[in-house]
Every structure is written in C-alpha cells, then in structure tokens.
Enzyme design. Structure first.
Site, PDB file in Angstrom:
ATOM      1  N   TYR A  50      -1.737   5.681  -1.781  1.00 50.85           N
ATOM      2  CA  TYR A  50      -3.194   5.738  -1.562  1.00 50.85           C
ATOM      3  C   TYR A  50      -3.825   6.795  -2.455  1.00 50.85           C
ATOM      4  O   TYR A  50      -3.168   7.742  -2.847  1.00 50.85           O
ATOM      5  CB  TYR A  50      -3.485   6.075  -0.096  1.00 50.85           C
ATOM      6  CG  TYR A  50      -3.257   4.925   0.843  1.00 50.85           C
ATOM      7  CD1 TYR A  50      -4.231   3.940   1.018  1.00 50.85           C
ATOM      8  CD2 TYR A  50      -2.072   4.809   1.551  1.00 50.85           C
ATOM      9  CE1 TYR A  50      -4.029   2.879   1.884  1.00 50.85           C
ATOM     10  CE2 TYR A  50      -1.868   3.750   2.419  1.00 50.85           C
ATOM     11  CZ  TYR A  50      -2.857   2.792   2.578  1.00 50.85           C
ATOM     12  OH  TYR A  50      -2.657   1.728   3.438  1.00 50.85           O
ATOM     13  N   ASN A  89      -3.020  -4.108  -1.768  1.00 54.09           N
ATOM     14  CA  ASN A  89      -4.281  -4.100  -2.499  1.00 54.09           C
ATOM     15  C   ASN A  89      -4.606  -2.724  -3.073  1.00 54.09           C
ATOM     16  O   ASN A  89      -5.176  -2.619  -4.167  1.00 54.09           O
ATOM     17  CB  ASN A  89      -5.431  -4.593  -1.605  1.00 54.09           C
ATOM     18  CG  ASN A  89      -5.531  -3.840  -0.293  1.00 54.09           C
ATOM     19  OD1 ASN A  89      -4.601  -3.841   0.516  1.00 54.09           O
ATOM     20  ND2 ASN A  89      -6.663  -3.194  -0.051  1.00 54.09           N
ATOM     21  N   ASP A 115       0.865  -1.176   0.000  1.00 53.70           N
ATOM     22  CA  ASP A 115       0.000   0.000   0.000  1.00 53.70           C
ATOM     23  C   ASP A 115       0.903   1.228   0.000  1.00 53.70           C
ATOM     24  O   ASP A 115       0.902   2.063   0.914  1.00 53.70           O
ATOM     25  CB  ASP A 115      -0.976  -0.010   1.181  1.00 53.70           C
ATOM     26  CG  ASP A 115      -2.222  -0.836   0.870  1.00 53.70           C
ATOM     27  OD1 ASP A 115      -2.290  -1.418  -0.243  1.00 53.70           O
ATOM     28  OD2 ASP A 115      -3.119  -0.900   1.717  1.00 53.70           O
ATOM     29  N   HIS A 170       2.066  -8.290   1.878  1.00 49.99           N
ATOM     30  CA  HIS A 170       1.241  -7.171   2.338  1.00 49.99           C
ATOM     31  C   HIS A 170       0.161  -7.618   3.319  1.00 49.99           C
ATOM     32  O   HIS A 170      -0.033  -7.009   4.368  1.00 49.99           O
ATOM     33  CB  HIS A 170       0.582  -6.462   1.158  1.00 49.99           C
ATOM     34  CG  HIS A 170      -0.359  -5.372   1.589  1.00 49.99           C
ATOM     35  ND1 HIS A 170       0.070  -4.233   2.241  1.00 49.99           N
ATOM     36  CD2 HIS A 170      -1.722  -5.264   1.502  1.00 49.99           C
ATOM     37  CE1 HIS A 170      -0.970  -3.465   2.519  1.00 49.99           C
ATOM     38  NE2 HIS A 170      -2.075  -4.071   2.083  1.00 49.99           N
ATOM     39  N   HIS A 228      -8.440  -6.026   9.754  1.00 47.44           N
ATOM     40  CA  HIS A 228      -8.553  -7.020   8.683  1.00 47.44           C
ATOM     41  C   HIS A 228      -8.461  -8.443   9.215  1.00 47.44           C
ATOM     42  O   HIS A 228      -9.043  -9.364   8.637  1.00 47.44           O
ATOM     43  CB  HIS A 228      -7.466  -6.800   7.624  1.00 47.44           C
ATOM     44  CG  HIS A 228      -7.702  -5.587   6.776  1.00 47.44           C
ATOM     45  ND1 HIS A 228      -8.847  -5.407   6.050  1.00 47.44           N
ATOM     46  CD2 HIS A 228      -6.922  -4.495   6.542  1.00 47.44           C
ATOM     47  CE1 HIS A 228      -8.773  -4.250   5.397  1.00 47.44           C
ATOM     48  NE2 HIS A 228      -7.626  -3.680   5.686  1.00 47.44           N
TER      49      HIS A 228
END
Length: 334
Positions: free
Chosen positions: A88, A123, A85, A217, A226
């Site tokens: 962003y 992601n 990531d 990740h 998560h």
C-alpha cells in the site's frame, strides 16, 4: 477509380480478417506458467492465506504476522498464499523500493513463514510498478517471493489456479479518479482478458486434481464493502461452475468471510484482513449462504488431504473464529 478504391477496401478487410485469425491462433498474452509443490509424506498439505497486508507493520500487520508465525509452526505449513494488495497504497516504485523489505521481508520473520509465498496482484499493486513485483530481482532479494499475473500450482491432489482479476474491473479504466494504473502487459485489454479466460478454462478442464481452488484478489461474492464484482460474475463464474471448482479465495474486502453459493456449492472465502480492516462494514446477505463474517484483522489456514479440506479463520490473538470441514461427500460445520 471506383473499382480500384473498392479493391483496396476489400484488400484492407482481408488483411484485418487475417490479422484477427492470427491473433486468435497464437499463444495467449496471459499464458499460464505451471508450478509444482510437494505434499508431506503423510499425504497432507498445510497452508496459510493472507491478503491486503503491505503497510510496513502498521494497522496490526505485525500482530497478524506474529500469529501467522505461531499457527504456521503448529501446522508445519508448506507454503503461504497472498491474495493481493501486497504493498500500500500504490504498489512498489521499482525493484529497489524499500517497501519490499519494510512490508514483507522485515515483517514475516518467523521461521515457520520461511516458506514459498505464492502471490497475486491486487488493484493497489497495479498503481505502482507491476513489473517490479513480477521481477526475478525480488526473488533474489527474498527467495520466498513469487508473484506472477496468472499461473497454476499443482500439489498432487490439489491444484491452485491464480488469476489476475484487476484488469477485469471496468472502473479502473473508465473512472480511475486520481489513481494511475500500470497497464503495461495488459493492453490490448480485450485480447488479454479473452486469452486469460481461455487459458483458465483450458487449465481447469485439463486438471485431474481432486480439489480445484481458484485464487484472485477481487471479491466475487461478499457482504463486505466492495461486495460483488459484477465483471467476474459475468465472465469468470461461468468457467468456475462449468469446471466444478471447489473454492474461490480472494482478498480486496478487508475482512474474513465464508459464503457457500447455494446452487453451485462453490465455497467463497475472503481473507483480506492482513492489516487495515473496515469495522462495521457489512451488507445484508442470505444467511443460508453467509456462514461467517468478521470485520477485523486476521488470516486463514487450510489443511488439505485427498479426502477433505479443513479451513480456519484466526484473529490477531490467534483465536479460531470460524472453522469448516469440507469433503467431497458432504459439507459439514466443524
């Protein structure tokens, strides 16, 4: 006519079988590249690890970067690892996206951070132009940058195995919502993943490193938002356990965390506090396994020798929140 139709069916089946055998025998679509990095003359290796950071300095990214520079100078670090990531909210739009400078080059300016950065994709990176992050053009813009889908890095007595975890997660394919993912280079997904797992297993088996550390990740074990990524538990963890991996390092959950799996003794280290953190988001976890959890921004350091690994987590003020010394003989709190 029936005989001719039957012959065509048999011929088609034979072609499909032959194609499958050929696909199984060719080199993997995810074939791993191998890199080398020297250790210090005294036989040590010092690194920083940060994840989930690319917000153009916002959400304390600049403050984390400042402390990384300070700690990096004290430890005389050899390189930096990013757990993904990187940009962003939706990765990069291309190689000329100003976010590369605004979130990376212009943020991590300390002299001590002018070292090689070894990156994996997260992601959010897959929501943009993946090939841009993998491009040699970015390496020309900033020589520190190195990002590939999956690869290995050997530094004498330690070997890092970087694994592309995003394609494992089913919901990105089945329920993407309003998000669009760049799956070029991943389809056919089943073939990509099977070969990636095969390559990772083979690389781990061939490794003669004293320390084997896998970097991805997504979380495998985490008490954060998560939590557990079931696809990785089912597909990747058996490979980690079979090859006596010492540590799995990840981001994805925006926290700092240390879990020791009670059976395998694999150390699960989450360092996803490079910018925006998720305050108050922690789920119940076995206290015998959960050694540390911090729901704020920060990063991690690793000091590695042939005999031991010393890990430490820092907050945005540079304070050590948690430290742990790992040796092959025993695991003991620092």
């Amino acid at each position: 006519m029936a005989s001719l139709s039957s012959d065509k069916t048999i011929h088609t089946s034979l072609l499909l079988i032959s194609a499958w055998i050929w696909l199984s025998s060719v080199s993997s679509l995810a074939e791993l590249q191998h890199f080398q990095h020297p250790v210090k003359p005294d036989g040590s290796l010092n690194i920083l690890v940060v994840g989930d950071w690319g917000r153009k300095g916002r959400y304390n990214q600049s403050e984390v970067a400042f402390q990384m520079g300070s700690v990096g100078q004290k430890l005389d670090i050899d390189f930096v690892i990013s757990t993904g990531d990187n940009f962003y909210e939706d990765g990069l739009t291309g190689v000329d996206d100003p976010a590369f400078n605004e979130s990376f080059t212009a943020i991590y300016t300390a002299p001590s951070l002018n070292k090689q950065w070894y990156n994996v994709l997260g992601n959010h990176d897959y929501r943009g132009d993946v090939e841009a992050q993998l491009s040699h053009i970015l390496r020309q813009k900033d020589k520190r940058w190195l990002c590939l889908r999956s690869y290995t890095l050997k530094a004498e007595f330690v070997e890092f195995f970087f694994v592309d975890t995003t394609p494992f997660v089913d919901k990105y394919f089945t329920h993407p919502g309003d998000d669009t993912y760049d799956w070029k280079g991943v389809y056919p997904r089943e073939y990509y993943l099977s070969n990636l797992l095969k390559d990772m297993d083979e690389a781990l088996k061939k490794s003669n490193a004293q320390w084997k550390i896998v970097v991805g990740h997504h979380t495998i074990k985490s008490a954060g938002n998560h939590g557990v990524t079931e696809e990785l538990v089912e597909q990747l963890v058996p490979i980690l356990e079979a090859n006596t991996v010492d540590m799995y390092i990840n981001g994805h959950d925006h926290c700092l965390e240390h879990i020791i799996e009670s059976n395998s003794q694999i150390q699960y280290l989450t360092t996803g506090g490079g910018s925006k953190a998720w305050k108050g988001q922690i789920h119940p976890w076995d206290p015998e396994e959960l050694k540390f959890y911090y729901d704020g921004q920060g990063f991690m350091s690793m000091q590695i020798t042939q005999k031991s690994v010393y890990i430490a987590f820092y907050d945005i003020f540079g304070r050590v929140l948690h430290a742990w010394n790992i040796s092959k003989e025993q695991y003991s709190s620092a």
